[in-house]
Write an enzyme that holds these catalytic residues in place. Structure first.
Site, mmCIF file in Angstrom:
data_model
loop_
_atom_site.group_PDB
_atom_site.id
_atom_site.type_symbol
_atom_site.label_atom_id
_atom_site.label_comp_id
_atom_site.label_asym_id
_atom_site.label_seq_id
_atom_site.Cartn_x
_atom_site.Cartn_y
_atom_site.Cartn_z
ATOM 1 N N SER A 56 24.809 -2.827 11.140
ATOM 2 C CA SER A 56 25.725 -3.643 10.362
ATOM 3 C C SER A 56 26.941 -4.072 11.170
ATOM 4 O O SER A 56 26.833 -4.768 12.158
ATOM 5 C CB SER A 56 26.130 -2.887 9.095
ATOM 6 O OG SER A 56 26.849 -3.699 8.206
ATOM 7 N N ASP A 274 25.059 -7.830 9.969
ATOM 8 C CA ASP A 274 23.726 -7.971 9.364
ATOM 9 C C ASP A 274 23.753 -8.844 8.119
ATOM 10 O O ASP A 274 22.773 -8.914 7.378
ATOM 11 C CB ASP A 274 23.113 -6.607 9.059
ATOM 12 C CG ASP A 274 23.864 -5.828 7.988
ATOM 13 O OD1 ASP A 274 25.067 -6.086 7.791
ATOM 14 O OD2 ASP A 274 23.251 -4.958 7.345
ATOM 15 N N GLY A 497 33.563 11.454 3.687
ATOM 16 C CA GLY A 497 32.161 11.846 3.617
ATOM 17 C C GLY A 497 31.534 12.078 4.968
ATOM 18 O O GLY A 497 30.397 12.533 5.059
ATOM 19 N N ARG A 503 41.203 10.981 3.273
ATOM 20 C CA ARG A 503 41.624 9.583 3.292
ATOM 21 C C ARG A 503 42.654 9.379 2.207
ATOM 22 O O ARG A 503 42.497 9.845 1.073
ATOM 23 C CB ARG A 503 40.416 8.673 3.129
ATOM 24 C CG ARG A 503 39.372 8.923 4.196
ATOM 25 C CD ARG A 503 38.337 7.825 4.285
ATOM 26 N NE ARG A 503 37.314 8.128 5.277
ATOM 27 C CZ ARG A 503 37.423 7.954 6.583
ATOM 28 N NH1 ARG A 503 38.548 7.447 7.077
ATOM 29 N NH2 ARG A 503 36.453 8.266 7.407
#
Length: 506
Positions: A56, A274, A497, A503
């Site tokens: 991506s 992508d 994650g 964050r």
């Protein structure tokens, strides 16, 4: 399984929302096993599934893979867990044991069943080799491969969805993807004469090829939309996502490299590598004015409310966001729904970070609109809503016919930069909205995102929508105290994650 490359040594890899993603050099054994997982999933469901080899918006040195499930969407969670286990298996015996424990019926189903996997890849130097390893894994399980070559990620999702809907065991030609868009645009534009041009930053990725093919189809149908690509790769795959693309523009709020000389009223869009994300922008006094995923959701939501008002279909409309959505966008869309409450049952909901959470929540409504600020999103019409719209359309209702065409234009399986951009273009054109007017829907509240390194990110627990900390309580108390000092203030803290940090968004 003995045909596969050696297992990972001293490293682990996890299948997440973005699939597998890492430096290309460590992915050989992973890709072979992705092929195995895809073949097994196809065998279990008796449907086609897909694999896209891509990383991506990551740098050119990285690569990865996304498995497309039989409904054209993302892989279901239990198979993500299985994919992670298989990718990290230490040897052939461990792989066999992992398969036997997860899929005990494999041998009996393989004997009399058939499986087909649709394969696509992006333009990275490593992609041909890694795609070949995926193919080897698929063939090892006795499954068939339909290799689409270089395509966008959404096109693999589209191919799987349409093949399984048709159910004849054939993958439709990719030209059908472009034709679907053209036919929908013809209905949406009607007799309106158009001459709309967007400059498209293709991030030096696969979007350039898709834009070229889309332009050909638009021209063949005499549709006055023109997509002028730049950052098209020019034979150098190392330029992929380098200082350009949706990720760069949305995060940095700076012009991408390669911007062509243009007039003051020119319109721009940026895809990611992508082509499953898009953001829109324009230049004002040499600065960039960004229309991100939140603004795209707002544009579509206003448009859909107008059509639902006119059609009197009484459908529910859900707008799905994550906690990262700017507070102004949430307030704006809540006010839009309130204005149309007589004919639209609507709500703005917040879910955990990740496209799969947004997509799942959007399925709860007749029409679900979801976008992340980074430009990844789509509009989903339920089967029930489609039936009602089609029935009303056959009766000659103009608003219902427009809704039907809009549903046909949007990729229902996943965020699709090309579909979403065409939808933006047609809404702006038929509604007579300028980019400046669209930007004026609301003004973003100032915000900042950062991360703080911690020893153990798992020590922090949050509510399901990640907007509040449940453990340790003292942390949420401190956040609340800080927020109370700022008008319209908002802040949340969530564990990463992927790395040992938390964050922070404020």
């Amino acid at each position: 399984l003995q045909k596969g490359p050696p297992a990972l040594s001293g490293k682990t890899i996890t299948y997440g929302t973005a699939g597998f993603r890492a430096n290309a050099d460590m992915l050989e054994c992973v890709m072979f096993r992705v092929g195995v997982v895809a073949a097994l999933r196809s065998l279990q469901t008796h449907k086609m599934v897909g694999v896209m080899v891509t990383a991506s918006h990551n740098p050119a040195a990285d690569n990865g893979s996304k498995i497309v499930d039989q409904d054209g969407g993302m892989l279901v969670h239990e198979w993500e867990v299985f994919a992670t286990r298989l990718a990290n298996s230490t040897d052939e015996a461990d792989m066999s044991s992992t398969i036997d424990s997860f899929y005990p019926d494999f041998n009996s189903q393989a004997a009399g069943g058939s499986a087909t996997v649709v394969l696509g890849r992006d333009t990275r130097v490593s992609s041909p080799k890694l795609a070949e390893l995926v193919k080897q894994g698929i063939l090892t399980c006795g499954a068939k491969v339909v290799d689409l070559g270089i395509v966008t990620t959404p096109q693999v999702h589209w191919a799987v969805l349409r093949a399984n809907q048709k159910g004849d065991g054939q993958v439709p030609p990719l030209q059908g993807y472009y034709e679907e868009h053209a036919q929908a645009l013809k209905v949406l534009l009607g007799s309106k004469q158009t001459n709309v041009k967007f400059h498209v930053d293709c991030a030096n990725g696969v979007g350039a090829k898709a834009v070229e093919e889309m332009n050909k189809t638009l021209s063949e149908h005499s549709i006055g939309f023109s997509l002028v690509p730049f950052n098209v790769g020019d034979g150098d795959p190392e330029l992929l996502n380098e200082g350009c693309g949706a990720e760069h523009v949305q995060k940095s709020r700076k012009l991408p490299s390669g911007v062509p000389a243009s007039g003051g009223n020119d319109k721009f869009a940026s895809f990611d590598g992508d082509a499953d994300r898009v953001v829109v922008w324009y230049k004002k006094d040499s600065n960039l004015v960004l229309l991100d995923g939140d603004k795209i959701a707002a544009l579509f939501s206003v448009y859909l409310c107008h059509l639902l008002d006119a059609s009197k279909l009484k459908l529910s409309l859900g707008i799905v966001q994550t906690a990262y959505a700017n507070g102004s966008s949430t307030s704006f869309m809540s006010s839009v729904l309130a204005k149309h409450k007589e004919n639209v049952t609507g709500e703005v909901s917040c879910v955990a970070t990740g496209v799969k959470h947004l997509h799942h929540q959007a399925l709860h409504y007749d029409i679900g609109v979801y976008f992340e600020a980074n430009g990844h999103g789509t509009v989903i019409f339920s089967d029930s809503a489609r039936s009602k719209i089609e029935e009303r359309s056959r009766g000659g209702d103009a608003a219902a016919q427009t809704l039907h065409a809009f549903a046909s234009l949007i990729n229902p399986a996943i965020g699709d930069a090309l579909s979403d951009l065409l939808a933006v273009m047609v809404v702006l054109e038929v509604e007579g909205i300028s980019l400046e007017q669209w930007a004026g829907y609301y003004e973003d509240l100032p915000s900042i995102m950062t991360k703080v390194l911690v020893k153990d990110r798992n020590a922090i627990k949050t509510t399901k929508d990640e907007q509040r900390v449940t453990e340790p309580k003292e942390l949420q108390d401190a956040v609340d105290a800080a927020v109370s000092k700022v008008e319209q203030g908002r802040c949340f803290v969530r564990p990463s994650g992927t790395e040992d940090c938390v964050r922070v968004y404020a």
